[in-house]
Design a protein around this motif. Structure first.
Motif, PDB file in Angstrom:
ATOM      1  N   SER A 132      16.703   0.165   3.972  1.00  0.00           N
ATOM      2  CA  SER A 132      17.702  -0.794   3.539  1.00  0.00           C
ATOM      3  C   SER A 132      18.866  -0.750   4.520  1.00  0.00           C
ATOM      4  O   SER A 132      19.607   0.226   4.565  1.00  0.00           O
ATOM      5  N   LEU A 133      18.984  -1.776   5.332  1.00  0.00           N
ATOM      6  CA  LEU A 133      20.042  -1.863   6.324  1.00  0.00           C
ATOM      7  C   LEU A 133      21.102  -2.866   5.888  1.00  0.00           C
ATOM      8  O   LEU A 133      20.848  -3.703   5.019  1.00  0.00           O
ATOM      9  N   PRO A 134      22.274  -2.822   6.500  1.00  0.00           N
ATOM     10  CA  PRO A 134      23.275  -3.838   6.191  1.00  0.00           C
ATOM     11  C   PRO A 134      22.744  -5.229   6.540  1.00  0.00           C
ATOM     12  O   PRO A 134      21.933  -5.388   7.448  1.00  0.00           O
ATOM     13  N   GLY A 135      23.178  -6.205   5.799  1.00  0.00           N
ATOM     14  CA  GLY A 135      22.761  -7.580   6.077  1.00  0.00           C
ATOM     15  C   GLY A 135      21.761  -8.096   5.067  1.00  0.00           C
ATOM     16  O   GLY A 135      21.430  -7.437   4.077  1.00  0.00           O
ATOM     17  N   GLY A 136      21.288  -9.306   5.323  1.00  0.00           N
ATOM     18  CA  GLY A 136      20.396  -9.992   4.398  1.00  0.00           C
ATOM     19  C   GLY A 136      19.110  -9.250   4.096  1.00  0.00           C
ATOM     20  O   GLY A 136      18.692  -9.156   2.936  1.00  0.00           O
ATOM     21  N   ALA A 137      18.468  -8.713   5.119  1.00  0.00           N
ATOM     22  CA  ALA A 137      17.203  -8.007   4.890  1.00  0.00           C
ATOM     23  C   ALA A 137      17.425  -6.769   4.033  1.00  0.00           C
ATOM     24  O   ALA A 137      16.631  -6.468   3.137  1.00  0.00           O
ATOM     25  N   GLY A 138      18.486  -6.036   4.298  1.00  0.00           N
ATOM     26  CA  GLY A 138      18.801  -4.854   3.510  1.00  0.00           C
ATOM     27  C   GLY A 138      19.108  -5.196   2.067  1.00  0.00           C
ATOM     28  O   GLY A 138      18.681  -4.490   1.146  1.00  0.00           O
ATOM     29  N   GLY A 184      17.900  -7.713   0.478  1.00  0.00           N
ATOM     30  CA  GLY A 184      16.639  -8.093  -0.140  1.00  0.00           C
ATOM     31  C   GLY A 184      15.867  -6.880  -0.626  1.00  0.00           C
ATOM     32  O   GLY A 184      15.300  -6.878  -1.714  1.00  0.00           O
ATOM     33  N   VAL A 185      15.843  -5.819   0.179  1.00  0.00           N
ATOM     34  CA  VAL A 185      15.138  -4.591  -0.206  1.00  0.00           C
ATOM     35  C   VAL A 185      15.864  -3.914  -1.364  1.00  0.00           C
ATOM     36  O   VAL A 185      15.241  -3.439  -2.312  1.00  0.00           O
ATOM     37  N   LYS A 186      17.174  -3.889  -1.316  1.00  0.00           N
ATOM     38  CA  LYS A 186      17.972  -3.222  -2.343  1.00  0.00           C
ATOM     39  C   LYS A 186      17.766  -3.858  -3.721  1.00  0.00           C
ATOM     40  O   LYS A 186      17.823  -3.184  -4.741  1.00  0.00           O
ATOM     41  N   ASN A 187      17.469  -5.143  -3.740  1.00  0.00           N
ATOM     42  CA  ASN A 187      17.323  -5.862  -4.999  1.00  0.00           C
ATOM     43  C   ASN A 187      15.890  -5.897  -5.529  1.00  0.00           C
ATOM     44  O   ASN A 187      15.632  -6.538  -6.549  1.00  0.00           O
ATOM     45  N   LEU A 188      14.944  -5.241  -4.875  1.00  0.00           N
ATOM     46  CA  LEU A 188      13.559  -5.235  -5.348  1.00  0.00           C
ATOM     47  C   LEU A 188      13.400  -4.316  -6.552  1.00  0.00           C
ATOM     48  O   LEU A 188      14.014  -3.246  -6.620  1.00  0.00           O
ATOM     49  N   ASN A 189      12.556  -4.741  -7.498  1.00  0.00           N
ATOM     50  CA  ASN A 189      12.229  -3.842  -8.611  1.00  0.00           C
ATOM     51  C   ASN A 189      11.189  -2.837  -8.118  1.00  0.00           C
ATOM     52  O   ASN A 189      10.672  -2.986  -7.007  1.00  0.00           O
ATOM     53  N   PRO A 190      10.857  -1.802  -8.883  1.00  0.00           N
ATOM     54  CA  PRO A 190       9.922  -0.774  -8.400  1.00  0.00           C
ATOM     55  C   PRO A 190       8.561  -1.335  -7.957  1.00  0.00           C
ATOM     56  O   PRO A 190       8.016  -0.887  -6.949  1.00  0.00           O
ATOM     57  N   HIS A 191       8.024  -2.285  -8.699  1.00  0.00           N
ATOM     58  CA  HIS A 191       6.733  -2.873  -8.323  1.00  0.00           C
ATOM     59  C   HIS A 191       6.852  -3.623  -6.992  1.00  0.00           C
ATOM     60  O   HIS A 191       6.021  -3.460  -6.102  1.00  0.00           O
ATOM     61  N   GLU A 192       7.881  -4.433  -6.847  1.00  0.00           N
ATOM     62  CA  GLU A 192       8.096  -5.181  -5.601  1.00  0.00           C
ATOM     63  C   GLU A 192       8.344  -4.234  -4.426  1.00  0.00           C
ATOM     64  O   GLU A 192       7.862  -4.471  -3.316  1.00  0.00           O
ATOM     65  N   LEU A 193       9.078  -3.154  -4.665  1.00  0.00           N
ATOM     66  CA  LEU A 193       9.347  -2.185  -3.609  1.00  0.00           C
ATOM     67  C   LEU A 193       8.055  -1.508  -3.156  1.00  0.00           C
ATOM     68  O   LEU A 193       7.834  -1.320  -1.957  1.00  0.00           O
ATOM     69  N   ALA A 194       7.181  -1.162  -4.104  1.00  0.00           N
ATOM     70  CA  ALA A 194       5.895  -0.551  -3.749  1.00  0.00           C
ATOM     71  C   ALA A 194       5.077  -1.511  -2.880  1.00  0.00           C
ATOM     72  O   ALA A 194       4.478  -1.101  -1.880  1.00  0.00           O
ATOM     73  N   LEU A 195       5.050  -2.789  -3.231  1.00  0.00           N
ATOM     74  CA  LEU A 195       4.326  -3.776  -2.429  1.00  0.00           C
ATOM     75  C   LEU A 195       4.955  -3.943  -1.051  1.00  0.00           C
ATOM     76  O   LEU A 195       4.259  -4.063  -0.046  1.00  0.00           O
ATOM     77  N   HIS A 196       6.291  -3.930  -1.007  1.00  0.00           N
ATOM     78  CA  HIS A 196       7.009  -4.038   0.270  1.00  0.00           C
ATOM     79  C   HIS A 196       6.678  -2.843   1.169  1.00  0.00           C
ATOM     80  O   HIS A 196       6.416  -3.000   2.365  1.00  0.00           O
ATOM     81  N   MET A 197       6.660  -1.651   0.601  1.00  0.00           N
ATOM     82  CA  MET A 197       6.357  -0.446   1.377  1.00  0.00           C
ATOM     83  C   MET A 197       4.903  -0.450   1.850  1.00  0.00           C
ATOM     84  O   MET A 197       4.616  -0.065   2.981  1.00  0.00           O
ATOM     85  N   ALA A 198       3.983  -0.898   1.003  1.00  0.00           N
ATOM     86  CA  ALA A 198       2.571  -0.978   1.398  1.00  0.00           C
ATOM     87  C   ALA A 198       2.403  -1.959   2.550  1.00  0.00           C
ATOM     88  O   ALA A 198       1.649  -1.706   3.496  1.00  0.00           O
ATOM     89  N   ASP A 199       3.133  -3.069   2.503  1.00  0.00           N
ATOM     90  CA  ASP A 199       3.066  -4.033   3.602  1.00  0.00           C
ATOM     91  C   ASP A 199       3.611  -3.420   4.891  1.00  0.00           C
ATOM     92  O   ASP A 199       3.048  -3.608   5.967  1.00  0.00           O
ATOM     93  N   GLY A 200       4.701  -2.661   4.794  1.00  0.00           N
ATOM     94  CA  GLY A 200       5.249  -1.987   5.979  1.00  0.00           C
ATOM     95  C   GLY A 200       4.262  -0.987   6.562  1.00  0.00           C
ATOM     96  O   GLY A 200       4.095  -0.898   7.782  1.00  0.00           O
TER      97      GLY A 200
END
Length: 110
Positions: free
Chosen positions: A75-81, A83-99
């Motif tokens: 989670s970095l400063p700015g829009g992308a950060g 976006g990550v900060k606002n993910l729920n646990p399920h969305e974060l898991a999917l985001h991490m799997a994509d990374g």
């Protein structure tokens, strides 16, 4: 899984020892989950009878890259950060799997 032989490639093992260089027109024999033999195609193919063949069409084959410091959910400063900060646990898991998937596709294996 049966044997696999990768052909029509240049193998670069990444060694820096004097005299080590990429091997053109090479083949790699994989048995199970292990590399059994690497070398000139004419030396490897006779030992690969019955193996599934993957033709790399002249591409280079290298060991996986090692990156011991990767953040899949950074989670970095700015829009992308934000976006990550606002993910729920399920969305974060999917985001991490994509990374992780994108990192693997770039050749990073560790």
């Amino acid at each position: 899984m049966g044997d696999l032989v990768i052909v029509n490639c240049t193998v670069a093992d990444g060694r820096t020892a004097e005299g080590a260089r990429a091997l053109p027109d090479a083949a790699v024999l994989v048995r199970g989950e292990r590399i059994a033999l690497t070398g000139p195609r004419e030396e490897v193919l006779p030992r690969a009878e019955g193996a599934t063949v993957i033709d790399l069409d002249g591409a280079h084959l290298t060991p996986g890259l090692v990156n011991m410091h990767t953040h899949f959910s950074l989670s970095l400063p700015g829009g992308a950060g934000e976006g990550v900060k606002n993910l729920n646990p399920h969305e974060l898991a999917l985001h991490m799997a994509d990374g992780a998937r994108r990192t693997l596709r770039c050749g990073v294996t560790t």
